[in-house]
Design a protein around this motif. Structure first.
Motif, PDB file in Angstrom:
ATOM      1  N   GLU A  67     -13.498   1.469  -6.775  1.00  0.00           N
ATOM      2  CA  GLU A  67     -12.744   2.517  -7.464  1.00  0.00           C
ATOM      3  C   GLU A  67     -11.236   2.315  -7.256  1.00  0.00           C
ATOM      4  O   GLU A  67     -10.445   2.488  -8.188  1.00  0.00           O
ATOM      5  N   GLU A  68     -10.866   1.926  -6.027  1.00  0.00           N
ATOM      6  CA  GLU A  68      -9.459   1.675  -5.725  1.00  0.00           C
ATOM      7  C   GLU A  68      -8.933   0.484  -6.535  1.00  0.00           C
ATOM      8  O   GLU A  68      -7.839   0.542  -7.100  1.00  0.00           O
ATOM      9  N   GLU A  69      -9.713  -0.590  -6.620  1.00  0.00           N
ATOM     10  CA  GLU A  69      -9.294  -1.769  -7.386  1.00  0.00           C
ATOM     11  C   GLU A  69      -9.164  -1.437  -8.874  1.00  0.00           C
ATOM     12  O   GLU A  69      -8.246  -1.921  -9.546  1.00  0.00           O
ATOM     13  N   ILE A  70     -10.077  -0.623  -9.397  1.00  0.00           N
ATOM     14  CA  ILE A  70      -9.989  -0.212 -10.801  1.00  0.00           C
ATOM     15  C   ILE A  70      -8.738   0.649 -11.004  1.00  0.00           C
ATOM     16  O   ILE A  70      -8.010   0.483 -11.985  1.00  0.00           O
ATOM     17  N   GLY A  71      -8.474   1.524 -10.049  1.00  0.00           N
ATOM     18  CA  GLY A  71      -7.288   2.377 -10.116  1.00  0.00           C
ATOM     19  C   GLY A  71      -5.988   1.587 -10.086  1.00  0.00           C
ATOM     20  O   GLY A  71      -4.970   2.026 -10.631  1.00  0.00           O
ATOM     21  N   ARG A  72      -6.004   0.418  -9.470  1.00  0.00           N
ATOM     22  CA  ARG A  72      -4.819  -0.464  -9.429  1.00  0.00           C
ATOM     23  C   ARG A  72      -4.811  -1.421 -10.620  1.00  0.00           C
ATOM     24  O   ARG A  72      -4.073  -2.412 -10.617  1.00  0.00           O
ATOM     25  N   ASN A  73      -5.633  -1.156 -11.622  1.00  0.00           N
ATOM     26  CA  ASN A  73      -5.718  -1.967 -12.843  1.00  0.00           C
ATOM     27  C   ASN A  73      -6.170  -3.396 -12.591  1.00  0.00           C
ATOM     28  O   ASN A  73      -5.744  -4.319 -13.279  1.00  0.00           O
TER      29      ASN A  73
ATOM     30  N   ARG B 134     -18.850  12.225 -10.262  1.00  0.00           N
ATOM     31  CA  ARG B 134     -18.602  10.854  -9.853  1.00  0.00           C
ATOM     32  C   ARG B 134     -19.060   9.880 -10.942  1.00  0.00           C
ATOM     33  O   ARG B 134     -20.144  10.017 -11.491  1.00  0.00           O
TER      34      ARG B 134
END
Length: 192
Positions: free
Chosen positions: A144-150, A5
């Motif tokens: 993590e989700e927001e980072i994954g969506r750039n 992680r």
């Protein structure tokens, strides 16, 4: 939680151009805590109209040094905006700490107790500080989700950007840590 992680404490979160959330558009956030429960950080580049001198007056403390009194208070994020958060360099090795201090592994410290303001009022306390009202928070997996969506870029934090860089240059300097020129970033997500 898997062992591999990624932990983002002591990192800057840099909002990508086109960040839809007005609270975070153009923001650089210092991440104080990031674990399986979520994340907590402080925006370091959005001063508000309040100075430290005014803040000390509101909490009935003697004003700090003239230079410190003139320093801006910052918008730390949309959560608990009536509460103060003091980001500062780690205290000396004598183990002196305030009543409510979070030591960021490998990084700075964030104190939420009044005793840090009292120390600053008396000319003691940390030498370099950034005071915010409010903080930025994310639930488990949300960041993590927001980072994954750039939505965000991340890079190891550099305290000089927080404490020594003029506020209007902090976004660009944080991007510079990644070797990125802000003019080269697109406001659009990549779609073929």
């Amino acid at each position: 939680m898997p062992q591999d992680r990624i932990v983002l404490a002591n990192q800057f979160l840099i909002a990508m151009p086109g960040m839809a959330d007005e609270a975070f558009a153009g923001s650089v956030i210092y991440l104080c805590e990031h674990n399986e429960k979520g994340a907590l950080g402080l925006v370091i580049n959005k001063p508000i109209s309040l100075t430290l001198g005014s803040l000390f007056e509101k909490v009935e403390l003697s004003p700090p040094s003239e230079a410190l009194a003139a320093t801006a208070v910052y918008y730390g994020g949309p959560v608990q905006t009536e509460r103060g958060f003091v980001l500062h360099e780690p205290l000396d090795a004598e183990g002196k700490h305030y009543n409510a201090t979070l030591a960021v592994p490998g990084g700075l410290e964030m104190t939420t107790s009044r005793d840090v303001l009292e120390a600053l009022s008396n000319g003691a306390g940390p030498r370099r500080v950034l005071v915010t009202l409010g903080y930025s928070g994310w639930a488990a997996g949300q960041l993590e989700e927001e980072i994954g969506r750039n939505g965000w870029l991340t890079v190891d934090a550099e305290p000089n950007i927080i404490f020594d860089t003029p506020v209007e240059q902090r976004y660009e300097r944080a991007l510079g840590l990644l070797g990125v020129d802000p003019r080269m970033l697109s406001q659009e997500a990549g779609h073929a």
